[in-house]
Motif scaffolding. Structure first.
Motif, PDB file in Angstrom:
ATOM      1  N   ASN A 208      31.532  42.553  41.003  1.00  0.00           N
ATOM      2  CA  ASN A 208      32.599  42.637  40.005  1.00  0.00           C
ATOM      3  C   ASN A 208      33.759  43.489  40.502  1.00  0.00           C
ATOM      4  N   ARG A 209      34.841  43.456  39.737  1.00  0.00           N
ATOM      5  CA  ARG A 209      36.072  44.156  40.102  1.00  0.00           C
ATOM      6  C   ARG A 209      35.838  45.657  40.258  1.00  0.00           C
TER       7      ARG A 209
ATOM      8  N   GLU B 115      39.754  41.014  42.036  1.00  0.00           N
ATOM      9  CA  GLU B 115      38.877  40.016  41.410  1.00  0.00           C
ATOM     10  C   GLU B 115      38.603  38.860  42.373  1.00  0.00           C
TER      11      GLU B 115
END
Length: 181
Positions: A11-12, A47
Motif C-alpha cells: 500500500n501507499r 500508489e
C-alpha cells in the motif's frame, strides 16, 4: 512457489515509509530514478509503485527494472590494477527494488530476528561489532597481565562466505521461519 496475490497487499503508506528510508545522494540504477525524485513525488506515483508490486506478486512477472542491476567494477583502494581479486563489484539497483527490499524487511524483520543468535552483530539493529572488539581487547589484556589466565581465540575470515550461498536452502529456511506463527 507459484505467483499469488498478497494476503496483505502493498500500500501507499508502506511505500512512503520505505521511500523515507532511502539514502539521498546515491547513484541511480537502471531506472535512472534518484531517491530525491521520490521524496517529492505525488501520491499517484507512490500508489503506482504499490500497484506494480501487487501486480508482480499476483502474476509473477516483474518489470525488468525490478530484477536488473548495473554491475560496476571498482578498483580496491591501494591495490594493484589488473587482478580480479583487486576489484570490488558494485551493483547499482533500481529504486523500485530498494523500496521493495525495505518493505519486505519491515514485514519480515521481527520474525527473522528471533532466529538470529545474539552473538551475531553484523547487519543487526542495535548490535555492533564494537562490543565484540572491546570484549576481545579486555580478554587479551587479562591474559597478558595474568599468568593464571589462558585465552584461546578463533578468528574466521568470512569475506568470501557469501560467494557460496545455496540460495534454494536459504529460501527454504526463510519460508519455514516466516510460516511459523
Amino acid at each position: 512457489a507459484e505467483p499469488c496475490e498478497m494476503t496483505t497487499p502493498y500500500n501507499r503508506e508502506e511505500v512512503t515509509q520505505a521511500i523515507g528510508k532511502l539514502k539521498l545522494g546515491k547513484s541511480a540504477g537502471i531506472d535512472q530514478i534518484c531517491a530525491e525524485y521520490l521524496h517529492h513525488a505525488p501520491s499517484e506515483i507512490i500508489e503506482g509503485i504499490a500497484e506494480i508490486y501487487n501486480i508482480t506478486s499476483k502474476t509473477g512477472a516483474p518489470p525488468k527494472e525490478l530484477i536488473t542491476g548495473i554491475l560496476i567494477p571498482l578498483q580496491k583502494a591501494g591495490k594493484k590494477a589488473g587482478p580480479c581479486t583487486n576489484i570490488r563489484p558494485i551493483i547499482l539497483l533500481s529504486l523500485l527494488r530498494k523500496i521493495l527490499a525495505i518493505i519486505l524487511l519491515n514485514r519480515t524483520g521481527t520474525k527473522i530476528e528471533q532466529h538470529i543468535p545474539h552473538s551475531q552483530a553484523a547487519y543487526q539493529k542495535h548490535r555492533s561489532t564494537t562490543e565484540h572488539v572491546a570484549t576481545y581487547k579486555l580478554l587479551t589484556e587479562k591474559a597478558l597481565s595474568s599468568s593464571e589466565y589462558q585465552l584461546h581465540i578463533l578468528l574466521m575470515d568470512l569475506s568470501k562466505s557469501f560467494d557460496t550461498i545455496h540460495r534454494k536452502t536459504l529460501l527454504t529456511d526463510l519460508s519455514q521461519i516466516l510460516e511459523k506463527d
